[in-house]
Write an enzyme that holds these catalytic residues in place. Structure first.
Site, PDB file in Angstrom:
ATOM      1  CG  ASP A  52      31.866  43.450  44.755  1.00  0.00           C
ATOM      2  OD1 ASP A  52      31.402  42.674  45.258  1.00  0.00           O
ATOM      3  OD2 ASP A  52      32.375  44.742  45.195  1.00  0.00           O
TER       4      ASP A  52
ATOM      5  NE  ARG B 271      42.245  38.649  47.034  1.00  0.00           N
ATOM      6  CZ  ARG B 271      41.720  39.154  48.182  1.00  0.00           C
ATOM      7  NH1 ARG B 271      40.271  38.976  48.213  1.00  0.00           N
ATOM      8  NH2 ARG B 271      42.286  39.827  49.130  1.00  0.00           N
TER       9      ARG B 271
ATOM     10  CG  HIS C 273      39.105  44.669  48.163  1.00  0.00           C
ATOM     11  ND1 HIS C 273      40.171  44.063  48.770  1.00  0.00           N
ATOM     12  CD2 HIS C 273      38.080  43.530  48.060  1.00  0.00           C
ATOM     13  CE1 HIS C 273      39.904  42.990  49.531  1.00  0.00           C
ATOM     14  NE2 HIS C 273      38.705  42.693  48.943  1.00  0.00           N
TER      15      HIS C 273
ATOM     16  CB  CYS D  92      35.872  40.400  44.348  1.00  0.00           C
ATOM     17  SG  CYS D  92      34.368  41.408  45.030  1.00  0.00           S
TER      18      CYS D  92
ATOM     19  NE  ARG E 263      38.407  42.622  54.311  1.00  0.00           N
ATOM     20  CZ  ARG E 263      37.767  41.799  53.506  1.00  0.00           C
ATOM     21  NH1 ARG E 263      36.663  41.169  53.996  1.00  0.00           N
ATOM     22  NH2 ARG E 263      38.320  41.821  52.322  1.00  0.00           N
TER      23      ARG E 263
ATOM     24  CD  GLN F  44      39.018  40.330  44.901  1.00  0.00           C
ATOM     25  OE1 GLN F  44      38.762  39.795  46.097  1.00  0.00           O
ATOM     26  NE2 GLN F  44      39.113  39.574  43.637  1.00  0.00           N
TER      27      GLN F  44
HETATM   28  N1   CP Z   1      36.911  39.108  47.982  1.00  0.00           N
HETATM   29  C1   CP Z   1      36.845  39.254  49.135  1.00  0.00           C
HETATM   30  O1   CP Z   1      37.743  40.058  49.587  1.00  0.00           O
HETATM   31  O2   CP Z   1      36.764  38.479  50.072  1.00  0.00           O
HETATM   32  P1   CP Z   1      36.346  38.565  51.542  1.00  0.00           P
HETATM   33  O3   CP Z   1      35.360  39.670  51.957  1.00  0.00           O
HETATM   34  O4   CP Z   1      35.455  36.970  52.035  1.00  0.00           O
HETATM   35  O5   CP Z   1      37.729  38.678  52.270  1.00  0.00           O
HETATM   36  N1  NVA Z   2      32.361  45.657  47.776  1.00  0.00           N
HETATM   37  C1  NVA Z   2      32.363  44.753  48.574  1.00  0.00           C
HETATM   38  C2  NVA Z   2      33.558  43.533  48.607  1.00  0.00           C
HETATM   39  C3  NVA Z   2      33.768  42.416  49.318  1.00  0.00           C
HETATM   40  C4  NVA Z   2      34.694  41.558  49.155  1.00  0.00           C
HETATM   41  C5  NVA Z   2      32.250  45.139  50.039  1.00  0.00           C
HETATM   42  O1  NVA Z   2      33.100  45.965  50.476  1.00  0.00           O
HETATM   43  O2  NVA Z   2      31.556  44.556  51.039  1.00  0.00           O
END
Ligand code: CP
Ligand code: NVA
Length: 306
Positions: free
Chosen positions: A222, A290, A127, A262, A100, A130
């Site tokens: 989101d 997930r 992502h 999400c 990540r 997700q």
């Molecule tokens: N939806 C999601 O990816 O959550 P986190 O950022 O907590 O992993």
């Molecule tokens: N769009 C958000 C998703 C978090 C799971 C971010 O990147 O912060």
């Protein structure tokens, strides 16, 4: 080697196979409990996470593997050492890396030098893990994506981009309602339009929430400000103020319209308390899924799929 980077590299057949594997893993988790015995998974997270970290960490353990977690600031890829050096070092210790990070080009650079599978656990561009979980949720709730109007409301961000890839590959109909200047990436839209032409899918990007909300079967949103863009938070609160899922917007949608997010959610911004707590909200099913879908991704990347 099977990387899992953005969904766009996968065929409809492979995505469906992954969703079906996630269904089987969810139904009968014990059957898969030693599939990844003696495998070691690295979780390299340069941003915070609740769901994704837990899904891959716990998922690895439940499949018989073990995991090593590196949190934000610990490895500092590209700062403390070159991405290409880090990727080659990780490859000497681990069987797969779940990554990540901020820039998607770092993920691509990492893949170039990694000799073990790489799983994108969120970058600024997409992502995909997700969205694989969301495809499992949609399969459970709606079965046939081709027959529904799927609408994403809000920032054309990483989650929106991955939803666009997924639906265009699978032949679904996706509407994205974003304020002008905050639409999904032009490159993603061009690539996805090509895929949609082949699959019979449809992508519509609009600047009015109403067009996406009317008769929607699914309304997905989101946060207005993604991780890494915190400096823009005040500006974004103004720009996005009309792009909220609330009871007025839900009234425009179909009666049984599914509400998705999400998470984490900023209640009172992109979604109201009422909408997220409503009887058509499936955000916690999404969160649970997930885990099952992360296990399917690990089995796929480590070639332990039947
Ligand atoms: N939806 C999601 O990816 O959550 P986190 O950022 O907590 O992993
Ligand atoms: N769009 C958000 C998703 C978090 C799971 C971010 O990147 O912060």
């Amino acid at each position: 080697m099977k990387n899992f980077i953005s969904l766009k590299e996968l065929s409809a057949k492979t995505i469906v196979k992954l969703v079906k594997l996630a269904v089987r893993v969810k139904k009968n988790p014990l059957r898969y409990k030693s599939r990844l015995r003696s495998r070691y998974i690295g979780l390299l997270f340069e941003k915070p996470s609740l769901r994704t970290k837990t899904a891959f960490y716990l998922g690895a353990l439940q499949l018989g593997a073990d995991a090593v977690y590196y949190g934000p600031g610990e490895v500092n890829l590209g700062v403390r050492e070159k991405v290409s050096d880090g990727a080659r070092v990780f490859s000497r210790y681990l069987d797969a890396v779940v990554l990540r990070t901020f820039s998607h080009s770092l993920v691509e650079e990492f893949c170039k030098f990694s000799s073990v599978p790489v799983i994108n656990a969120l970058s600024d561009l997409c992502h995909p893990s997700q969205v694989l979980g969301d495809l499992l949720t949609l399969y459970e709730l709606k079965r046939d994506l081709k027959k529904i109007k799927f609408s994403f409301v809000g920032d054309g961000n990483n989650v929106a981009n991955s939803l666009i890839y997924a639906l265009s590959i699978l032949g679904g109909n996706i509407f994205v309602a974003s304020p002008s200047g905050y639409e999904p990436s032009g490159n993603v839209l061009r690539e996805a339009q090509k895929k949609a032409r082949q699959s019979g899918g449809r992508i519509e990007v609009v600047n009015k929430i109403k067009e996406a909300a009317i008769d929607a079967d699914v309304l997905y949103t989101d946060v207005w400000t993604s991780m890494g863009r915190e400096k823009e938070v005040n500006k974004r609160r103004k720009v996005f103020s009309d792009f909220q899922i609330n009871s007025k917007v839900l009234k425009m949608a179909k009666k049984n319209c599914v509400v998705m997010h999400c998470l984490p959610a900023h209640r009172g911004e992109e979604i109201t308390d009422e909408a997220i707590e409503g009887r058509n909200s499936y955000v916690f099913l999404q969160a649970e899924n997930r885990l099952h879908s992360a296990k399917a991704i690990l089995l796929y990347a480590l070639s332990r799929v039947e």
